[in-house]
Enzyme design. Structure first.
Site, mmCIF file in Angstrom:
data_model
loop_
_atom_site.group_PDB
_atom_site.id
_atom_site.type_symbol
_atom_site.label_atom_id
_atom_site.label_comp_id
_atom_site.label_asym_id
_atom_site.label_seq_id
_atom_site.Cartn_x
_atom_site.Cartn_y
_atom_site.Cartn_z
ATOM 1 N N TRP A 178 0.847 -1.186 0.000
ATOM 2 C CA TRP A 178 0.000 0.000 0.000
ATOM 3 C C TRP A 178 0.894 1.252 0.000
ATOM 4 O O TRP A 178 1.881 1.320 0.723
ATOM 5 C CB TRP A 178 -0.923 -0.004 1.232
ATOM 6 N N ASP A 344 -15.451 12.773 -2.661
ATOM 7 C CA ASP A 344 -14.965 11.457 -2.233
ATOM 8 C C ASP A 344 -15.821 10.929 -1.084
ATOM 9 O O ASP A 344 -16.977 11.346 -0.891
ATOM 10 C CB ASP A 344 -13.466 11.567 -1.885
ATOM 11 N N ASP A 345 -15.259 10.042 -0.318
ATOM 12 C CA ASP A 345 -15.947 9.345 0.773
ATOM 13 C C ASP A 345 -16.612 10.342 1.736
ATOM 14 O O ASP A 345 -16.071 11.417 1.978
ATOM 15 C CB ASP A 345 -14.881 8.532 1.522
ATOM 16 N N ARG A 421 -10.563 -2.190 8.479
ATOM 17 C CA ARG A 421 -11.114 -0.836 8.339
ATOM 18 C C ARG A 421 -12.604 -0.827 8.724
ATOM 19 O O ARG A 421 -13.409 -0.192 8.057
ATOM 20 C CB ARG A 421 -10.941 -0.332 6.894
ATOM 21 N N LYS A 454 -15.938 7.000 -8.832
ATOM 22 C CA LYS A 454 -14.696 6.394 -8.340
ATOM 23 C C LYS A 454 -15.105 5.187 -7.503
ATOM 24 O O LYS A 454 -15.700 5.340 -6.444
ATOM 25 C CB LYS A 454 -13.923 7.406 -7.494
ATOM 26 N N TRP A 455 -14.807 3.999 -8.003
ATOM 27 C CA TRP A 455 -15.289 2.740 -7.415
ATOM 28 C C TRP A 455 -14.153 2.134 -6.596
ATOM 29 O O TRP A 455 -13.188 1.649 -7.150
ATOM 30 C CB TRP A 455 -15.705 1.799 -8.544
ATOM 31 N N ASP A 456 -14.318 2.163 -5.278
ATOM 32 C CA ASP A 456 -13.222 1.766 -4.382
ATOM 33 C C ASP A 456 -13.431 0.348 -3.844
ATOM 34 O O ASP A 456 -14.547 -0.199 -3.892
ATOM 35 C CB ASP A 456 -13.143 2.774 -3.222
ATOM 36 N N ASN A 458 -11.638 -1.396 -0.420
ATOM 37 C CA ASN A 458 -10.606 -1.066 0.566
ATOM 38 C C ASN A 458 -10.200 -2.165 1.527
ATOM 39 O O ASN A 458 -9.649 -1.874 2.584
ATOM 40 C CB ASN A 458 -11.049 0.159 1.373
ATOM 41 N N CYS A 497 -10.428 1.890 -8.035
ATOM 42 C CA CYS A 497 -9.547 2.249 -6.933
ATOM 43 C C CYS A 497 -9.597 1.101 -5.944
ATOM 44 O O CYS A 497 -10.624 0.439 -5.796
ATOM 45 C CB CYS A 497 -10.066 3.531 -6.284
ATOM 46 N N ASP A 519 -2.404 5.658 -3.278
ATOM 47 C CA ASP A 519 -2.777 6.674 -2.291
ATOM 48 C C ASP A 519 -1.599 7.583 -1.973
ATOM 49 O O ASP A 519 -1.770 8.621 -1.337
ATOM 50 C CB ASP A 519 -3.261 6.006 -0.997
HETATM 51 C C1 GLA Z 1 -9.216 4.788 -0.279
HETATM 52 C C2 GLA Z 1 -8.858 5.552 -1.530
HETATM 53 C C3 GLA Z 1 -8.719 7.022 -1.210
HETATM 54 C C4 GLA Z 1 -10.016 7.516 -0.615
HETATM 55 C C5 GLA Z 1 -10.391 6.693 0.599
HETATM 56 C C6 GLA Z 1 -11.772 7.065 1.114
HETATM 57 O O1 GLA Z 1 -8.180 4.767 0.625
HETATM 58 O O2 GLA Z 1 -7.691 5.047 -2.113
HETATM 59 O O3 GLA Z 1 -8.394 7.751 -2.363
HETATM 60 O O4 GLA Z 1 -11.034 7.456 -1.582
HETATM 61 O O5 GLA Z 1 -10.398 5.306 0.310
HETATM 62 O O6 GLA Z 1 -12.166 6.326 2.212
#
Ligand code: GLA
Length: 705
Positions: A178, A344-345, A421, A454-456, A458, A497, A519
């Protein structure tokens, strides 16, 4: 182009500069003949007519020679296919019979059948016109009838790639973690196996599914280079084996282990993802350019449309998303020429921190009392597109969705549910989960004029399946969902993402428009990441943001706006700083960089890449080229970075590639107004960058006169 010879038992696939040949023996063994420079069919036939080598009793006459080694018989290499009946009948292993071949201009299909397991296997080869990338994949079908036991495909790899013998072999691959993904590693191959892959249920930050092999002497612009890359976003494995006679074979596919990939009931089939291969005689640079051109032409959707400059509010706000602040950021972003504004989030459900809300994809009523539409309209009014962040495959235990459907996540009923997380992973292999997500996301995209998602993703998958790899139906479900959303909302662009670059591969790129590279937005740290990812993927898909300095994520490194912009310009430029805290001067300077980027964007995003100097301590540089004739560039962009200059050190000029040495080039940026430079001088003596000091950078833009 596919040619057939040897009484219908020799096949030759030829690309622009390379050929690939294979043959079937009278015992139905499918043997590899050639991968390398272009051959004529008569050459392939001559190779096939050579007498077989002698083998002694401890040796295998098939190992290292077969197109697709199956388990069983005189083979001891890592098999691409390993199968057993779920009830154990028939044991493991296969012994296949040739069924037939089908060809058209670009595709060859060879079908086999194992009569004991009643397993049909088809090997596919596709060489598209104008490319040297050969796409290979395999399909398997359970041809038994009702009442027959299911078949467990313990392993069904996409392909095995066989390289010609060489005295040495060197392996290049991309590894990392990461915030430090895609770093290039290059080392001598030794006898035995080198295995890279992911057991995480997603492509992972650890390795990208790509390898390159050369004989130890290739350089950026010379030497023979072979490469292969897998189009898959779940767990995966590429095993590179150097056999005792020096033959090297790379076998790869979905899933990491040999313990069960997929279970087929009678009548069911499985299609392995594409494992693409490439040969070039032009070094690592030519290999990258061929990969890039193939992805732009055949993989990435709508790839010839350049990607807009975006602004993303994550680093500015984290979870503290607030409407008025977003409006202020949007106004400032628009004033500097940004084309796409992304929230974003933190805009949805109870998502005011990482512990709640994932799964509930409706705007947070305190933060967006009238939904997203007013902000989206305002952003459109400022002349920008509007985008949002989502993480649809995830759920926080503290969410309405999880409270209603705790059984929808990947889990084992008798085990603890592993959280990362504060989140669990929804099982996209389940139709009801896909239906829920489809309804939520379709509704969301209809609720406001959203242009970009933006499709994450995590966290990794942790709960192992019972007999099969749980990432396989998950990823198939993900692909299906993305395909359906794209079809229903064709104007919406998608970014992949995964905590930065945890899901970058040819599979996800065939249904997303770009990827979030890392990131880590520190401009110096980004250079080796960009150097690595550029080995396989074009700048057109790798997003990069200019963020604040000092960069809090990167131990407070301070760098100029110039350095940050020139670093991020080697990809899809974005801005991710807290613009509310940028001075008028900084905003104005940023506006000038954005304007320059728009001028060089066609070359950066769609042009051909030459890596002039690797990102090591001192000077590094890349060059992008546009023009129909690969030897006589019409337009040239050079991005150069100086990490640090030693006392009294004079920096080398950069010898530019692919120039018309009989022509002159006008300097459009990065020199004196009206300055003209001679192609021959730029090619032979080189371009003087004028860089000095620490963390300096420049953009030079040239056009042939
Ligand atoms: C991940 C993404 C970041 C951001 C966060 C939001 O870490 O890589 O760019 O969008 O999530 O929680």
């Amino acid at each position: 182009m596919v040619e057939v010879g040897g009484n219908g038992r020799i096949w030759l696939l030829s690309g622009e500069h390379s050929s690939y040949a294979l043959r079937l023996t009278r015992h139905d063994e499918l043997l590899h003949l050639h991968w390398g420079p272009r051959l004529a069919l008569a050459d392939a036939e001559a190779l096939a007519a050579e007498p077989p080598q002698r083998f002694r009793s401890f040796e295998s006459r098939l190992d290292g020679r077969e197109e697709y080694p199956v388990e069983g018989g005189p083979r001891f290499v890592r098999p691409a296919l390993s199968v057993r009946a779920a009830d154990g009948g028939g044991g493991r292993g296969s012994e296949w019979e040739f069924r037939g071949a089908e060809t058209d201009d670009e595709v060859l299909r060879l079908t086999f059948r194992d009569p004991v397991h009643r397993l049909g296997v088809t090997l596919h080869y596709r060489m598209r016109a104008g490319s040297d990338v050969l796409e290979r994949w395999a399909t398997a079908v359970h041809e038994g009838g009702p009442g027959d036991p299911a078949l467990d495909l313990l392993r069904l790899d996409s392909a095995a790639w066989t390289l010609p013998r060489a005295d040495r072999r060197r392996l290049s691959h991309l590894h990392g973690r990461w915030a430090a993904e895609s770093l290039l590693a290059r080392a001598e191959l030794t006898p035995g196996e080198t295995v890279i892959g992911s057991r995480r249920g997603h492509t992972s930050h650890r390795h990208l599914p790509w390898v390159a092999l050369d004989d130890g002497t290739a350089g950026e612009e010379h030497g023979e280079v072979y490469g292969c890359a897998l189009a898959w976003s779940g767990s995966w494995r590429i095993a590179v084996q150097q056999l005792d006679d020096g033959v090297v074979q790379a076998v790869g596919g979905a899933g990491h282990d040999d313990s069960g990939l997929v279970r087929l009931a009678p009548g069911e089939s499985y299609t392995a993802p594409v494992f693409a291969g490439l040969y070039t005689g032009g070094g690592f640079g030519a290999a990258s350019r061929a990969w890039h051109a193939w992805q732009l032409a055949h993989v990435v959707p709508d790839a010839h449309t350049p990607r807009p400059v975006l602004y993303n509010s994550w680093e500015a706000t984290k979870f503290d998303v607030e409407l008025d602040h977003q409006r202020e950021l949007a106004r400032r972003a628009a004033s500097m020429g940004v084309e796409l504004f992304v929230v974003d989030d933190g805009w949805f459900g109870a998502r005011t921190h990482a512990k709640a809300g994932l799964g509930d994809w409706t705007p947070n009523p305190d933060r967006f009392p009238e939904g997203l539409k007013p902000l989206a309209d305002e952003v459109h009014g400022l002349g920008m597109h509007f985008g949002i962040w989502v993480e649809p495959e995830m759920v926080n235990p503290d969410s309405d969705l999880y409270r209603a459907h705790p059984d929808w996540v990947h889990h084992r009923p008798d085990r603890r549910r592993t959280e990362f997380r504060h989140q669990l992973v929804l099982d996209l292999g389940r139709p009801e989960v896909r239906t829920y997500l489809w309804e939520q996301l379709d509704e969301l995209l209809r609720s406001a004029p959203i242009d970009y998602v933006k499709w994450d993703f995590n966290r990794s998958l942790t709960e192992p399946g019972a007999h099969t790899d749980p990432s396989l139906p998950h990823v198939q479900g993900l692909y299906g969902l993305l395909d359906r959303l794209r079809a229903a909302h064709p104007h919406v662009a998608f970014e992949s993402c995964s905590g930065g670059g945890g899901r970058i591969d040819l599979g996800i790129l065939s249904r997303t428009d770009q990827v979030w590279t890392s990131d880590n937005t520190d401009p110096l740290d980004r250079l080796p990441i960009q150097h690595g990812i550029g080995q396989i993927h074009p700048a057109r898909v790798t997003a990069a943001w200019v963020t604040d300095s000092p960069n809090e994520q990167m131990q407070d490194r301070v760098s100029s706006l110039r350095y940050r912009f020139v670093s991020a310009m080697a990809g899809v430029l974005g801005v991710g700083g807290d613009l509310a805290r940028w001075s008028g001067e900084e905003l104005a300077e940023a506006g000038r960089w954005v304007e320059l980027y728009k001028r060089i964007r066609p070359a950066v995003q769609l042009g051909r890449l030459y890596r002039l100097r690797e990102p090591q301590e001192g000077l590094s540089a890349v060059q992008y080229v546009l023009g129909d004739d690969p030897e006589r560039a019409d337009e040239v962009v050079v991005l150069a970075w100086l990490q640090a200059q030693r006392y009294n050190e004079s920096l080398p000029p950069l010898r530019l590639a692919a120039l018309d040495t009989a022509a002159e080039y006008e300097v459009l940026a990065g020199g004196e107004p009206g300055e003209v430079l001679r192609g021959a001088v730029l090619a032979h003596r080189g371009l003087r960058t004028g860089l000095h000091g620490d963390l300096d950078a420049t953009v030079v833009h040239l056009r042939r006169r």
